[in-house]
Write a protein that holds these residues in place. Structure first.
Motif, PDB file in Angstrom:
ATOM      1  N   ASP A 148       0.826  -1.206   0.000  1.00  0.00           N
ATOM      2  CA  ASP A 148       0.000   0.000   0.000  1.00  0.00           C
ATOM      3  C   ASP A 148       0.859   1.255   0.000  1.00  0.00           C
ATOM      4  O   ASP A 148       0.504   2.269  -0.610  1.00  0.00           O
ATOM      5  N   PHE A 149       1.985   1.190   0.709  1.00  0.00           N
ATOM      6  CA  PHE A 149       2.892   2.341   0.765  1.00  0.00           C
ATOM      7  C   PHE A 149       3.383   2.711  -0.630  1.00  0.00           C
ATOM      8  O   PHE A 149       3.402   3.892  -1.005  1.00  0.00           O
ATOM      9  N   VAL A 150       3.767   1.718  -1.418  1.00  0.00           N
ATOM     10  CA  VAL A 150       4.265   1.984  -2.772  1.00  0.00           C
ATOM     11  C   VAL A 150       3.180   2.658  -3.603  1.00  0.00           C
ATOM     12  O   VAL A 150       3.424   3.658  -4.290  1.00  0.00           O
ATOM     13  N   ARG A 151       1.964   2.137  -3.520  1.00  0.00           N
ATOM     14  CA  ARG A 151       0.857   2.711  -4.289  1.00  0.00           C
ATOM     15  C   ARG A 151       0.565   4.147  -3.839  1.00  0.00           C
ATOM     16  O   ARG A 151       0.378   5.047  -4.664  1.00  0.00           O
ATOM     17  N   SER A 152       0.550   4.372  -2.543  1.00  0.00           N
ATOM     18  CA  SER A 152       0.262   5.707  -2.018  1.00  0.00           C
ATOM     19  C   SER A 152       1.373   6.690  -2.357  1.00  0.00           C
ATOM     20  O   SER A 152       1.114   7.866  -2.636  1.00  0.00           O
ATOM     21  N   ALA A 153       2.625   6.220  -2.335  1.00  0.00           N
ATOM     22  CA  ALA A 153       3.750   7.091  -2.664  1.00  0.00           C
ATOM     23  C   ALA A 153       3.671   7.553  -4.114  1.00  0.00           C
ATOM     24  O   ALA A 153       3.986   8.708  -4.430  1.00  0.00           O
ATOM     25  N   ARG A 154       3.204   6.683  -4.990  1.00  0.00           N
ATOM     26  CA  ARG A 154       3.092   7.072  -6.400  1.00  0.00           C
ATOM     27  C   ARG A 154       1.971   8.105  -6.589  1.00  0.00           C
ATOM     28  O   ARG A 154       2.072   9.002  -7.417  1.00  0.00           O
ATOM     29  N   GLN A 155       0.897   7.986  -5.822  1.00  0.00           N
ATOM     30  CA  GLN A 155      -0.152   9.004  -5.877  1.00  0.00           C
ATOM     31  C   GLN A 155       0.383  10.342  -5.382  1.00  0.00           C
ATOM     32  O   GLN A 155       0.050  11.393  -5.930  1.00  0.00           O
ATOM     33  N   LEU A 156       1.228  10.305  -4.366  1.00  0.00           N
ATOM     34  CA  LEU A 156       1.837  11.523  -3.849  1.00  0.00           C
ATOM     35  C   LEU A 156       2.734  12.169  -4.900  1.00  0.00           C
ATOM     36  O   LEU A 156       2.764  13.409  -5.018  1.00  0.00           O
ATOM     37  N   LEU A 157       3.456  11.379  -5.670  1.00  0.00           N
ATOM     38  CA  LEU A 157       4.329  11.929  -6.709  1.00  0.00           C
ATOM     39  C   LEU A 157       3.527  12.741  -7.721  1.00  0.00           C
ATOM     40  O   LEU A 157       3.983  13.794  -8.189  1.00  0.00           O
ATOM     41  N   ASP A 158       2.339  12.263  -8.076  1.00  0.00           N
ATOM     42  CA  ASP A 158       1.470  13.024  -8.990  1.00  0.00           C
ATOM     43  C   ASP A 158       1.196  14.417  -8.432  1.00  0.00           C
ATOM     44  O   ASP A 158       1.255  15.423  -9.145  1.00  0.00           O
ATOM     45  N   LEU A 159       0.873  14.485  -7.136  1.00  0.00           N
ATOM     46  CA  LEU A 159       0.533  15.762  -6.517  1.00  0.00           C
ATOM     47  C   LEU A 159       1.765  16.671  -6.449  1.00  0.00           C
ATOM     48  O   LEU A 159       1.667  17.886  -6.684  1.00  0.00           O
ATOM     49  N   LEU A 160       2.915  16.106  -6.128  1.00  0.00           N
ATOM     50  CA  LEU A 160       4.128  16.918  -6.063  1.00  0.00           C
ATOM     51  C   LEU A 160       4.463  17.532  -7.418  1.00  0.00           C
ATOM     52  O   LEU A 160       4.954  18.674  -7.493  1.00  0.00           O
ATOM     53  N   ARG A 161       4.188  16.812  -8.489  1.00  0.00           N
ATOM     54  CA  ARG A 161       4.409  17.383  -9.826  1.00  0.00           C
ATOM     55  C   ARG A 161       3.480  18.575 -10.056  1.00  0.00           C
ATOM     56  O   ARG A 161       3.859  19.576 -10.653  1.00  0.00           O
ATOM     57  N   GLN A 162       2.227  18.439  -9.611  1.00  0.00           N
ATOM     58  CA  GLN A 162       1.275  19.543  -9.770  1.00  0.00           C
ATOM     59  C   GLN A 162       1.740  20.772  -8.987  1.00  0.00           C
ATOM     60  O   GLN A 162       1.652  21.909  -9.481  1.00  0.00           O
ATOM     61  N   ILE A 163       2.224  20.566  -7.776  1.00  0.00           N
ATOM     62  CA  ILE A 163       2.724  21.689  -6.967  1.00  0.00           C
ATOM     63  C   ILE A 163       3.942  22.317  -7.629  1.00  0.00           C
ATOM     64  O   ILE A 163       4.061  23.546  -7.721  1.00  0.00           O
ATOM     65  N   ARG A 164       4.838  21.479  -8.098  1.00  0.00           N
ATOM     66  CA  ARG A 164       6.047  21.983  -8.763  1.00  0.00           C
ATOM     67  C   ARG A 164       5.694  22.843  -9.974  1.00  0.00           C
ATOM     68  O   ARG A 164       6.292  23.899 -10.198  1.00  0.00           O
ATOM     69  N   ASP A 165       4.711  22.407 -10.761  1.00  0.00           N
ATOM     70  CA  ASP A 165       4.377  23.100 -12.010  1.00  0.00           C
ATOM     71  C   ASP A 165       3.434  24.277 -11.802  1.00  0.00           C
ATOM     72  O   ASP A 165       3.364  25.167 -12.654  1.00  0.00           O
ATOM     73  N   GLY A 166       2.700  24.315 -10.693  1.00  0.00           N
ATOM     74  CA  GLY A 166       1.699  25.353 -10.511  1.00  0.00           C
ATOM     75  C   GLY A 166       2.026  26.404  -9.467  1.00  0.00           C
ATOM     76  O   GLY A 166       1.368  27.453  -9.418  1.00  0.00           O
ATOM     77  N   PHE A 167       3.040  26.163  -8.617  1.00  0.00           N
ATOM     78  CA  PHE A 167       3.376  27.085  -7.536  1.00  0.00           C
ATOM     79  C   PHE A 167       4.879  27.382  -7.580  1.00  0.00           C
ATOM     80  O   PHE A 167       5.677  26.674  -6.948  1.00  0.00           O
ATOM     81  N   PRO A 168       5.292  28.390  -8.349  1.00  0.00           N
ATOM     82  CA  PRO A 168       6.731  28.660  -8.563  1.00  0.00           C
ATOM     83  C   PRO A 168       7.524  28.796  -7.275  1.00  0.00           C
ATOM     84  O   PRO A 168       8.681  28.352  -7.213  1.00  0.00           O
ATOM     85  N   ASP A 169       6.936  29.400  -6.237  1.00  0.00           N
ATOM     86  CA  ASP A 169       7.678  29.591  -4.990  1.00  0.00           C
ATOM     87  C   ASP A 169       8.054  28.257  -4.343  1.00  0.00           C
ATOM     88  O   ASP A 169       9.042  28.181  -3.588  1.00  0.00           O
ATOM     89  N   HIS A 170       7.270  27.245  -4.599  1.00  0.00           N
ATOM     90  CA  HIS A 170       7.522  25.936  -3.986  1.00  0.00           C
ATOM     91  C   HIS A 170       8.150  24.943  -4.965  1.00  0.00           C
ATOM     92  O   HIS A 170       8.393  23.788  -4.586  1.00  0.00           O
ATOM     93  N   ALA A 171       8.394  25.370  -6.200  1.00  0.00           N
ATOM     94  CA  ALA A 171       8.878  24.449  -7.229  1.00  0.00           C
ATOM     95  C   ALA A 171      10.189  23.762  -6.845  1.00  0.00           C
ATOM     96  O   ALA A 171      10.326  22.542  -7.004  1.00  0.00           O
ATOM     97  N   PRO A 172      11.199  24.501  -6.333  1.00  0.00           N
ATOM     98  CA  PRO A 172      12.469  23.829  -6.028  1.00  0.00           C
ATOM     99  C   PRO A 172      12.336  22.723  -4.985  1.00  0.00           C
ATOM    100  O   PRO A 172      12.839  21.609  -5.182  1.00  0.00           O
ATOM    101  N   VAL A 173      11.665  23.016  -3.888  1.00  0.00           N
ATOM    102  CA  VAL A 173      11.580  22.014  -2.826  1.00  0.00           C
ATOM    103  C   VAL A 173      10.646  20.877  -3.237  1.00  0.00           C
ATOM    104  O   VAL A 173      10.875  19.706  -2.895  1.00  0.00           O
TER     105      VAL A 173
END
Length: 836
Positions: free
Chosen positions: A792-817
């Motif tokens: 379950d952890f592997v599956r949930s971690a991959r869902q989290l990666l999707d969200l982190l990409r959205q944050i990176r692409d949509g919120f410039p101030d938070h893109a680096p981290v």
């Protein structure tokens, strides 16, 4: 040779008529809805449509509801068209993104449409596989958004096995997008037999299996009688044990089978029990082959990861011909099971319902452990379409002459209910469309207010409601016409029939003179003489037991006698009186035959004055028309109430309420987006507004990459089965989680005031695990050996990666981290959790 004919002539078999019909529609430039049973050949239609589109110099997108199905279709299309022509976009993977054929999850296409991606410029076809997913209450809106917002020049091909109202669905697409044809195929390529199995303590073999349907196509009457809940039988019948079910199927030659169990733990237990039961499913050579295939699928995983995942125990079950298949397994394990089952090396797969969603794993038999499943809040019965989807895997084309579906006995679900679900086949497709905050900001960004509301009104939900209201109005007009006709027919020239028949009238019609109703009374009814044997008192309307000259008995209430009924006199009945004895009634009949009536008969219903309404010879006919008119009046009132309660613009109202909340939180101003609102456009998450607020007010500021990823996990993770997650132990988390909780409470308050259902609160259950993983720890350092949560952890971690990409692409101030968090998490088994 024309393109379509060239494609068809190149097939190694003759296509079915429905396949050719659908392909001709696509060639003619029309969208198409295809409903056909599982295994009937919908894939051929998709493949032919893609081929036709490519030869016109245009691209095709093939969308699926889940990543596993996208990966499978990606591999299938590579076989058909070659790797250079096929790409994959799932959020996990971007492979050959400029290819003429792209496989993607449905959400990816929705996001591309809102972002006005250039990839849509040369797009000619979109295949919406498993189109019935539109009814899914959590994700179904995405399918409607695509059909509504996709440029109308692009054809769509909707494929589904389980739509009960395809004509309505097609009419909606036609209204929204122009020409659209409906192609329906009802014949399964392999016939299905539905069976019912139970344990009978009195049967010599203990396990009994019988057809669900009798020769008349209805519920098997013999089974209904056998299982009827009479005294002593509740303990006689029970649900057979899973190993006993498999043993029975094996004895009858009904393996391989997919055994559907609606819990992950239940699947794993079933596979283990079958593997331990001593079945001789595999030879030594086959066991070697199973081990080799499994090793090939997991060769990219470390020995430590395999230990945590319980690889050796899992492999030992496989080697004995059994397996489990569910979302809690890592992709490498699921892909191993799928390959082994297709090769015939695994005979029993215990699976959750996700296996039924388009994945190519046909079996000889499908077993349904239960007809109810937990939906996250409560247990509910399967819908007929669920039954059809699950049992669609039964019967291998070209191998089996028929498929078998086995439903197990349950004391909670009557057999007749089982038969009703199995018989219906499918249920109507119902919209689950509901505006989200992300949808709202994208509509505001792309359209003026009137156009945005028009698009919302173009939803299938609104279309269906409009159609329903139209039918209600038609029914209302019909009943009003009926009422006018009935009133006219009920009119009596002798007086006011309505006052006489009014239930509240003090002069009710046809009140009998009870003194006349004595045993032996002879009554004339429509020219026939009848003698009264007895009566059961019923107030003013007793039930009479009457005999004719042949001794035949009849029962009738006085209200059902014609008003012309009269008393002719009396005869002395033989004693003792035995009205239930045929010999006695024949003796009464002889007396009646010799009876001489009075010269002046007495009316049975006093008050039927010759000149009044009650004396009208047609009074009974008038009364019947009155009763019909009163029923019509009741129907009219009911239909008017339903129309008054109906709202055709509930979706528009909810949208307006969401825009109010967006305004209150500073994401919109009038009909425009603020800078904060523009950022929200890139967040496709159930908690989109809450996450945007947290990012914008500094909750994520000054966090390390590992902490950033861990905190972001509370927006993607949700504990299964209503479990309550424990607060994280990691020290950094307390303050930001508390601040997110305050924001969630504030948004919930705004939603309540606006009349919206409150958004769920975030779930902190993955914070510690993600922080540890992003900090460099291995799986073995986070989980105990064979911990079921590791998958379950592997599956949930991959869902989290999707969200982190959205944050990176949509919120410039938070893109680096956010980008650094992506790098730290997308490694090892998490990176390997997707096929490459």
């Amino acid at each position: 040779m024309p393109t379509l004919e060239k494609f068809l002539s190149g097939l190694p078999f003759t296509p079915d008529p429905f396949q050719v019909e659908a392909l001709r529609s696509v060639r003619s430039g029309r969208s198409v809805v295809v409903t056909a049973p599982t295994g009937a050949g919908k894939t051929l239609i998709a493949d032919g449509s893609i081929t036709l589109t490519m030869r016109e110099g245009q691209r095709s997108f093939y969308t699926t509801p889940i990543k596993a199905l996208s990966n499978q279709k990606f591999n299938d299309l590579i076989v058909d068209h070659g790797p250079e022509k096929v790409g994959l976009l799932t959020g996990d993977n971007v492979i050959n993104g400029d290819a003429p054929i792209i496989v993607m999850t449905t959400e990816v296409l929705r996001n591309m449409i809102y972002e006005r991606s250039d990839a849509l410029n040369d797009l000619g076809l979109v295949v919406l596989d498993e189109a019935h997913y539109l009814a899914d209450r959590h994700r179904g809106s995405v399918w409607e958004e695509i059909i509504i917002h996709l440029p109308t020049r692009i054809k769509i091909l909707c494929l589904s096995a389980t739509i009960a109202n395809p004509a309505e669905f097609t009419d909606w697409i036609r209204q929204r997008r122009g020409e659209c044809d409906l192609v329906v195929e009802t014949e399964r390529p392999v016939p299905l037999t539905s069976m019912y199995m139970w344990r009978d303590r009195h049967h010599e073999r203990q396990i009994v299996m019988a057809p669900v349907f009798g020769s008349n196509g209805r519920a098997n009457a013999a089974v209904s009688r056998m299982l009827s809940p009479t005294r002593g039988r509740n303990r006689r019948f029970s649900t057979p044990r899973r190993v006993s079910v498999v043993r029975e199927l094996n004895r009858d030659g009904l393996l391989p089978c997919i055994y559907f169990v609606f819990s992950r733990k239940g699947c794993d237990q079933t596979a283990q029990e079958v593997a331990s039961a001593g079945f001789d499913f595999t030879t030594a050579v086959e066991r070697d082959e199973i081990r080799a295939i499994a090793q090939r699928h997991v060769k990219h995983l470390s020995a430590e990861d395999l230990t945590v995942l319980g690889y050796e125990r899992w492999l030992s079950v496989l080697e004995r011909g059994a397996a489990s298949h569910h979302a809690g397994l890592i992709p490498a394990f699921k892909e191993t099971v799928e390959e082994l089952f297709l090769r015939g090396l695994v005979k029993v797969v215990a699976a959750t319902e996700t296996l039924a969603l388009g994945i190519n794993m046909p079996a000889r038999t499908v077993v349904l452990d239960s007809l109810s499943k937990f939906n996250g809040e409560s247990h509910e019965l399967l819908m007929p379409s669920d039954y059809t989807q699950l049992t669609g895997r039964a019967g291998r084309r070209g191998i089996d002459s028929e498929g078998t579906a086995v439903v197990l006995f349950s004391s909670y679900v009557p057999f007749e209910r089982v038969a009703a679900i199995a018989a219906k086949g499918s249920n109507p497709l119902r919209s689950s469309f509901s505006p989200t905050y992300n949808m709202a900001v994208n509509l505001i960004a792309g359209y003026d207010k009137e156009t945005a509301h028009g698009l919302l009104n173009a939803s299938f939900a609104n279309f269906s409601e409009t159609q329903r209201l139209g039918r209600l109005r038609e029914n209302l007009e019909d009943r009003r016409g009926d009422l006018e006709t009935f009133r006219s027919a009920a009119t009596c020239e002798r007086g006011d029939i309505w006052q006489i028949t009014d239930p509240g009238s003090k002069a009710p019609i046809k009140k009998v003179d009870a003194k006349l109703l004595r045993p032996g009374t002879v009554i004339e009814v429509a020219g026939d003489q009848l003698v009264l044997l007895g009566r059961s008192w019923g107030g003013g309307q007793p039930k009479l037991s009457l005999a004719d000259v042949a001794g035949r008995r009849s029962m009738i209430r006085t209200r059902d006698l014609p008003s012309s009924a009269v008393v002719l006199g009396e005869i002395s009945l033989p004693t003792p009186q035995r009205p239930g004895d045929p010999t006695y009634r024949k003796e009464v009949g002889f007396l009646l035959e010799a009876f001489v009536p009075l010269q002046e008969p007495t009316t049975l219903f006093p008050g039927n004055e010759e000149g009044g309404v009650l004396g009208c010879p047609d009074i009974d006919t008038h009364v019947k028309w009155c009763e019909r008119a009163r029923r019509a009046e009741r129907d009219i009132r009911r239909l008017e109430r339903r129309l008054d309660r109906s709202r055709t613009n509930d979706i528009g109202l909810e949208f307006d309420r969401r825009t109010k909340v967006l305004g209150d939180t500073g994401h919109t101003t009038n009909w425009g987006l603020t800078v904060r609102g523009m950022s929200l456009r890139r967040l496709y998450n159930e908690l989109d507004l809450l996450l945007a607020e947290a990012l914008q007010v500094g909750v994520f500021s000054d966090l390390s990459a590992a902490e950033f990823g861990a905190l972001a996990s509370i927006f993607t993770y949700q504990a299964r089965g209503g479990e309550v997650s424990e607060m994280p132990r990691i020290s950094f988390a307390a303050d930001p989680i508390s601040r997110v909780g305050e924001l969630a409470a504030a948004i919930a308050d705004l939603e309540r005031r606006a009349g919206l259902v409150e958004t769920r609160y975030p779930d902190v259950g993955l914070v510690d695990s993600i922080h540890a993983w992003a900090s460099g720890l291995d799986l073995v350092d986070i989980f105990d050996a064979e911990d079921l949560r590791a998958g379950d952890f592997v599956r949930s971690a991959r869902q989290l990666l999707d969200l982190l990409r959205q944050i990176r692409d949509g919120f410039p101030d938070h893109a680096p981290v956010a980008g650094e968090a992506l790098r730290l998490i997308d490694r090892g088994i998490v990176y390997a959790g997707v096929p490459h």
